[in-house]
Design a protein around this motif. Structure first.
Motif, PDB file in Angstrom:
ATOM      1  N   LEU A 101       0.841  -1.200   0.000  1.00 42.94           N
ATOM      2  CA  LEU A 101       0.000   0.000   0.000  1.00 42.94           C
ATOM      3  C   LEU A 101       0.873   1.246   0.000  1.00 42.94           C
ATOM      4  N   PRO A 102       0.495   2.235  -0.747  1.00 45.76           N
ATOM      5  CA  PRO A 102       1.290   3.473  -0.722  1.00 45.76           C
ATOM      6  C   PRO A 102       1.101   4.173   0.624  1.00 45.76           C
ATOM      7  N   LEU A 103       2.195   4.596   1.208  1.00 47.64           N
ATOM      8  CA  LEU A 103       2.160   5.282   2.500  1.00 47.64           C
ATOM      9  C   LEU A 103       2.256   6.786   2.273  1.00 47.64           C
ATOM     10  N   PRO A 104       1.538   7.565   3.064  1.00 50.82           N
ATOM     11  CA  PRO A 104       1.641   9.015   2.906  1.00 50.82           C
ATOM     12  C   PRO A 104       3.025   9.489   3.316  1.00 50.82           C
ATOM     13  N   ALA A 105       3.470  10.531   2.697  1.00 53.36           N
ATOM     14  CA  ALA A 105       4.795  11.061   3.010  1.00 53.36           C
ATOM     15  C   ALA A 105       4.761  11.675   4.398  1.00 53.36           C
ATOM     16  N   VAL A 106       5.755  11.332   5.186  1.00 55.87           N
ATOM     17  CA  VAL A 106       5.818  11.841   6.558  1.00 55.87           C
ATOM     18  C   VAL A 106       6.309  13.276   6.551  1.00 55.87           C
ATOM     19  N   ALA A 107       7.314  13.558   5.790  1.00 60.25           N
ATOM     20  CA  ALA A 107       7.858  14.908   5.729  1.00 60.25           C
ATOM     21  C   ALA A 107       7.062  15.715   4.715  1.00 60.25           C
ATOM     22  N   GLN A 108       6.745  16.960   5.066  1.00 58.43           N
ATOM     23  CA  GLN A 108       6.014  17.824   4.159  1.00 58.43           C
ATOM     24  C   GLN A 108       6.938  18.943   3.710  1.00 58.43           C
ATOM     25  N   ASP A 109       6.621  19.479   2.566  1.00 60.61           N
ATOM     26  CA  ASP A 109       7.384  20.630   2.090  1.00 60.61           C
ATOM     27  C   ASP A 109       7.165  21.794   3.035  1.00 60.61           C
ATOM     28  N   GLU A 110       8.157  22.640   3.159  1.00 62.50           N
ATOM     29  CA  GLU A 110       8.040  23.824   4.007  1.00 62.50           C
ATOM     30  C   GLU A 110       6.952  24.745   3.478  1.00 62.50           C
ATOM     31  N   GLY A 111       6.788  24.787   2.181  1.00 58.83           N
ATOM     32  CA  GLY A 111       5.756  25.615   1.561  1.00 58.83           C
ATOM     33  C   GLY A 111       4.365  25.170   1.964  1.00 58.83           C
ATOM     34  N   ASP A 112       4.143  23.848   2.079  1.00 54.03           N
ATOM     35  CA  ASP A 112       2.842  23.332   2.506  1.00 54.03           C
ATOM     36  C   ASP A 112       2.521  23.774   3.932  1.00 54.03           C
ATOM     37  N   VAL A 113       3.514  23.741   4.808  1.00 54.90           N
ATOM     38  CA  VAL A 113       3.304  24.145   6.202  1.00 54.90           C
ATOM     39  C   VAL A 113       2.961  25.625   6.276  1.00 54.90           C
ATOM     40  N   GLU A 114       3.738  26.432   5.526  1.00 55.13           N
ATOM     41  CA  GLU A 114       3.468  27.873   5.525  1.00 55.13           C
ATOM     42  C   GLU A 114       2.089  28.169   4.963  1.00 55.13           C
ATOM     43  N   GLU A 115       1.706  27.442   3.915  1.00 55.88           N
ATOM     44  CA  GLU A 115       0.381  27.644   3.327  1.00 55.88           C
ATOM     45  C   GLU A 115      -0.710  27.273   4.331  1.00 55.88           C
ATOM     46  N   GLY A 116      -0.484  26.215   5.091  1.00 59.18           N
ATOM     47  CA  GLY A 116      -1.454  25.814   6.114  1.00 59.18           C
ATOM     48  C   GLY A 116      -1.618  26.892   7.180  1.00 59.18           C
ATOM     49  N   PHE A 117      -0.485  27.460   7.626  1.00 59.68           N
ATOM     50  CA  PHE A 117      -0.554  28.519   8.634  1.00 59.68           C
ATOM     51  C   PHE A 117      -1.242  29.761   8.084  1.00 59.68           C
ATOM     52  N   SER A 118      -0.978  30.101   6.828  1.00 59.80           N
ATOM     53  CA  SER A 118      -1.614  31.284   6.260  1.00 59.80           C
ATOM     54  C   SER A 118      -3.121  31.061   6.112  1.00 59.80           C
ATOM     55  N   LEU A 119      -3.526  29.842   5.812  1.00 64.42           N
ATOM     56  CA  LEU A 119      -4.967  29.546   5.732  1.00 64.42           C
ATOM     57  C   LEU A 119      -5.621  29.650   7.107  1.00 64.42           C
ATOM     58  N   ILE A 120      -4.933  29.169   8.138  1.00 67.54           N
ATOM     59  CA  ILE A 120      -5.466  29.273   9.503  1.00 67.54           C
ATOM     60  C   ILE A 120      -5.572  30.745   9.906  1.00 67.54           C
ATOM     61  N   GLU A 121      -4.535  31.519   9.571  1.00 63.96           N
ATOM     62  CA  GLU A 121      -4.539  32.944   9.892  1.00 63.96           C
ATOM     63  C   GLU A 121      -5.693  33.648   9.184  1.00 63.96           C
ATOM     64  N   GLU A 122      -5.899  33.337   7.929  1.00 58.81           N
ATOM     65  CA  GLU A 122      -6.990  33.946   7.165  1.00 58.81           C
ATOM     66  C   GLU A 122      -8.347  33.562   7.749  1.00 58.81           C
ATOM     67  N   GLY A 123      -8.486  32.313   8.156  1.00 54.43           N
ATOM     68  CA  GLY A 123      -9.733  31.876   8.782  1.00 54.43           C
ATOM     69  C   GLY A 123      -9.996  32.609  10.085  1.00 54.43           C
ATOM     70  N   ALA A 124      -8.946  32.812  10.887  1.00 52.22           N
ATOM     71  CA  ALA A 124      -9.100  33.538  12.150  1.00 52.22           C
ATOM     72  C   ALA A 124      -9.510  34.980  11.894  1.00 52.22           C
ATOM     73  N   LYS A 125      -8.906  35.605  10.874  1.00 56.16           N
ATOM     74  CA  LYS A 125      -9.280  36.979  10.538  1.00 56.16           C
ATOM     75  C   LYS A 125     -10.744  37.062  10.141  1.00 56.16           C
ATOM     76  N   LEU A 126     -11.191  36.130   9.315  1.00 62.69           N
ATOM     77  CA  LEU A 126     -12.597  36.123   8.883  1.00 62.69           C
ATOM     78  C   LEU A 126     -13.534  35.921  10.073  1.00 62.69           C
ATOM     79  N   LEU A 127     -13.143  35.040  10.990  1.00 55.86           N
ATOM     80  CA  LEU A 127     -13.959  34.789  12.174  1.00 55.86           C
ATOM     81  C   LEU A 127     -14.112  36.055  13.010  1.00 55.86           C
ATOM     82  N   PHE A 128     -12.996  36.736  13.276  1.00 53.22           N
ATOM     83  CA  PHE A 128     -13.054  37.946  14.095  1.00 53.22           C
ATOM     84  C   PHE A 128     -13.802  39.074  13.390  1.00 53.22           C
ATOM     85  N   ARG A 129     -13.646  39.184  12.071  1.00 51.36           N
ATOM     86  CA  ARG A 129     -14.415  40.183  11.332  1.00 51.36           C
ATOM     87  C   ARG A 129     -15.913  39.918  11.479  1.00 51.36           C
TER      88      ARG A 129
END
Length: 121
Positions: A12-40
Motif C-alpha cells: 500500500l502506498p504510504l503518505p509522506a511523513v515529511a512535508q514541504d516547508e511551503g505546505d506548512v506555511e500555506e497551512g498557517f496562512s490559511l489558519i490565519e486567514e480563517g481567524a481573521k474572517l472569524l473575528f471580522r
C-alpha cells in the motif's frame, strides 16, 4: 495467511511523513486567514449592540453624574456608620417613601465606630 497480509500492507502506498516547508506555511496562512474572517464576523455582528450601548451610556451620563455628586457623600457617610453591611437586611421602602435598613436579628451587638479626629477626654 499472515504473510499475505504483511505483503499487502507493505504494497500500500504510504503518505509522506515529511512535508514541504511551503505546505506548512500555506497551512498557517490559511489558519490565519480563517481567524481573521472569524473575528471580522464577530465584530460585524456586535456593532449594533456596541452602538446601542454607546447611546445608553450617553443617556445615563447625567443621571450618573447626579448620583456621584449628590448621593456619593451620603452613601460614604452611611457606609462609615454601619459596622458591616452583612449584619443588615435588605432596605425596606415604606408607603410614605421612608427607607428602613434593619439590623439582622443574628448580628452581634452594634458597636459604633469612633469618628476620626474625635478625642474622648
Amino acid at each position: 495467511m499472515k504473510h499475505l497480509i504483511l505483503i499487502a500492507c507493505l504494497a500500500l502506498p504510504l503518505p509522506a511523513v515529511a512535508q514541504d516547508e511551503g505546505d506548512v506555511e500555506e497551512g498557517f496562512s490559511l489558519i490565519e486567514e480563517g481567524a481573521k474572517l472569524l473575528f471580522r464576523g464577530i465584530i460585524t455582528g456586535m456593532e449594533p449592540a456596541i452602538d446601542d450601548f454607546a447611546g445608553l451610556a450617553q443617556d445615563l451620563e447625567p443621571a450618573l453624574d447626579l448620583l456621584a455628586t449628590e448621593m456619593g457623600p451620603a452613601l460614604m457617610e452611611l457606609m462609615q456608620t454601619l459596622d458591616s453591611i452583612r449584619y443588615y437586611e435588605r432596605p425596606e421602602i415604606l408607603p410614605n417613601g421612608d427607607i428602613i435598613i434593619r439590623r439582622s436579628p443574628d448580628a452581634p451587638e452594634y458597636a459604633p465606630r469612633e469618628a476620626p479626629g474625635v478625642i474622648d477626654l
